[in-house]
Scaffold this motif. Structure first.
Motif, short mmCIF file in Angstrom:
data_model
loop_
_atom_site.label_atom_id
_atom_site.label_comp_id
_atom_site.label_asym_id
_atom_site.label_seq_id
_atom_site.Cartn_x
_atom_site.Cartn_y
_atom_site.Cartn_z
N ARG A 42 0.84 -1.21 0.00
CA ARG A 42 0.00 0.00 0.00
C ARG A 42 0.87 1.26 0.00
O ARG A 42 0.66 2.18 -0.80
CB ARG A 42 -0.94 0.01 1.21
N LEU A 43 1.88 1.29 0.88
CA LEU A 43 2.77 2.45 0.95
C LEU A 43 3.58 2.61 -0.34
O LEU A 43 3.76 3.73 -0.83
CB LEU A 43 3.70 2.33 2.15
N GLY A 44 4.06 1.50 -0.89
CA GLY A 44 4.80 1.55 -2.15
C GLY A 44 3.97 2.11 -3.28
O GLY A 44 4.43 2.97 -4.05
N LYS A 45 2.74 1.64 -3.38
CA LYS A 45 1.84 2.15 -4.42
C LYS A 45 1.57 3.64 -4.23
O LYS A 45 1.54 4.41 -5.20
CB LYS A 45 0.52 1.37 -4.42
N HIS A 46 1.39 4.04 -2.99
CA HIS A 46 1.12 5.45 -2.71
C HIS A 46 2.30 6.32 -3.17
O HIS A 46 2.11 7.35 -3.81
CB HIS A 46 0.85 5.65 -1.22
N LEU A 47 3.50 5.91 -2.85
CA LEU A 47 4.69 6.68 -3.24
C LEU A 47 4.87 6.70 -4.76
O LEU A 47 5.28 7.70 -5.34
CB LEU A 47 5.94 6.11 -2.58
N GLU A 48 4.57 5.60 -5.41
CA GLU A 48 4.74 5.51 -6.86
C GLU A 48 3.69 6.31 -7.62
O GLU A 48 3.92 6.69 -8.77
CB GLU A 48 4.74 4.06 -7.32
N ASN A 49 2.55 6.60 -6.99
CA ASN A 49 1.52 7.42 -7.64
C ASN A 49 2.03 8.82 -7.95
O ASN A 49 1.49 9.50 -8.82
CB ASN A 49 0.26 7.51 -6.77
N GLU A 50 3.06 9.25 -7.23
CA GLU A 50 3.63 10.57 -7.44
C GLU A 50 4.67 10.58 -8.57
O GLU A 50 5.17 11.64 -8.94
CB GLU A 50 4.26 11.07 -6.15
N GLN A 51 5.02 9.43 -9.11
CA GLN A 51 6.05 9.31 -10.14
C GLN A 51 5.45 9.40 -11.53
O GLN A 51 4.26 9.10 -11.74
CB GLN A 51 6.78 7.96 -10.00
N GLU A 52 6.28 9.75 -12.47
CA GLU A 52 5.92 9.68 -13.89
C GLU A 52 5.57 8.22 -14.17
O GLU A 52 6.33 7.32 -13.81
CB GLU A 52 7.13 10.12 -14.73
N MET A 69 7.46 2.22 -10.28
CA MET A 69 7.55 0.79 -10.04
C MET A 69 6.15 0.27 -9.72
O MET A 69 5.33 0.98 -9.16
CB MET A 69 8.50 0.50 -8.88
N HIS A 70 5.91 -0.96 -10.09
CA HIS A 70 4.63 -1.60 -9.84
C HIS A 70 4.76 -2.47 -8.59
O HIS A 70 5.81 -3.06 -8.35
CB HIS A 70 4.20 -2.43 -11.05
N TRP A 71 3.71 -2.56 -7.83
CA TRP A 71 3.73 -3.30 -6.57
C TRP A 71 2.64 -4.37 -6.56
O TRP A 71 1.52 -4.14 -7.00
CB TRP A 71 3.47 -2.34 -5.41
N MET A 72 3.00 -5.53 -6.02
CA MET A 72 2.04 -6.63 -5.84
C MET A 72 2.30 -7.28 -4.48
O MET A 72 3.45 -7.45 -4.08
CB MET A 72 2.24 -7.71 -6.91
N GLN A 73 1.22 -7.68 -3.82
CA GLN A 73 1.37 -8.47 -2.60
C GLN A 73 1.48 -9.92 -3.03
O GLN A 73 0.60 -10.46 -3.71
CB GLN A 73 0.18 -8.28 -1.67
N VAL A 74 2.60 -10.56 -2.65
CA VAL A 74 2.87 -11.93 -3.07
C VAL A 74 3.53 -12.68 -1.92
O VAL A 74 4.48 -12.18 -1.31
CB VAL A 74 3.80 -11.95 -4.31
N ASP A 75 3.05 -13.87 -1.65
CA ASP A 75 3.73 -14.79 -0.74
C ASP A 75 4.66 -15.63 -1.61
O ASP A 75 4.19 -16.50 -2.37
CB ASP A 75 2.72 -15.66 0.00
N LEU A 76 5.96 -15.37 -1.56
CA LEU A 76 6.91 -16.05 -2.44
C LEU A 76 7.09 -17.53 -2.11
O LEU A 76 7.76 -18.24 -2.84
CB LEU A 76 8.26 -15.32 -2.40
N ARG A 77 6.43 -18.01 -1.05
CA ARG A 77 6.44 -19.43 -0.74
C ARG A 77 5.27 -20.16 -1.39
O ARG A 77 5.21 -21.38 -1.36
CB ARG A 77 6.41 -19.65 0.77
#
Length: 172
Positions: free
Chosen positions: A17-27, A32-40
């Motif tokens: 959520r925080l990553g997406k919020h920060l990236e909304n301010e970018q060109e 960067m795109h963000w996804m919630q993923v359990d890598l296991r």
């Protein structure tokens, strides 16, 4: 964990959520795109397939965090929920139990190609040791100690050297 081209994944919904919020301010072309993923979980990880192949994977502590979880037993009872890499050797024995870091390494195989690099910052000097299935797909081409910051010590007390470790793994 960050995959190039700029696909960030995190287990934490709050971090995403925080990553997406920060990236909304970018060109948009630079964001960067963000996804919630359990890598296991192969079901989660397989959602990254449309973004592949990755030539570079940046891992700033993901392997360490995953290493603290329990080993994962993969059975062949539900073949759709199993990574194809793991299917290739687990089918002959009906399943396999994998340490979490080895599971992560095997999950990354379908997303990479020969020569892809996985850069890992870890606290462990042995993060990728004794993982036999990993070595079939990944080669450790560098294991470099990096001086870690030291905390305060009592005057005159000897403080042992502390290191972080930078690994570079290359896909075979």
């Amino acid at each position: 964990m960050c995959f190039l081209p700029w696909q960030n994944v995190d287990f934490s919904s709050e971090a995403v959520r925080l990553g997406k919020h920060l990236e909304n301010e970018q060109e948009p072309s630079q964001a960067m795109h963000w996804m919630q993923v359990d890598l296991r979980s192969w079901n989660d990880v397989s959602r990254l397939l449309p973004f592949t192949p990755f030539d570079v994977i940046l891992d700033k502590g993901t392997s360490d965090a995953i290493a603290t979880s329990s080993p994962v037993t993969v059975t062949m009872s539900d073949v759709l929920d199993i990574c194809p890499t793991i299917q290739s050797f687990a089918a002959s024995v009906g399943g396999v139990t994998l340490p979490p870091v080895e599971l992560l390494a095997l999950h990354l195989v379908p997303f990479t190609r020969a020569g892809s690099r996985w850069f890992v910052l870890s606290y462990s000097a042995m993060r990728f040791d004794n993982l036999p299935h990993l070595s079939a797909y990944w080669e450790i081409i560098a294991r470099t100690p990096l001086d870690a910051p030291r905390g305060q010590t009592a005057s005159g007390a000897h403080a042992a050297a502390v290191y972080h470790w930078m690994y570079i793994l290359q896909r075979k």
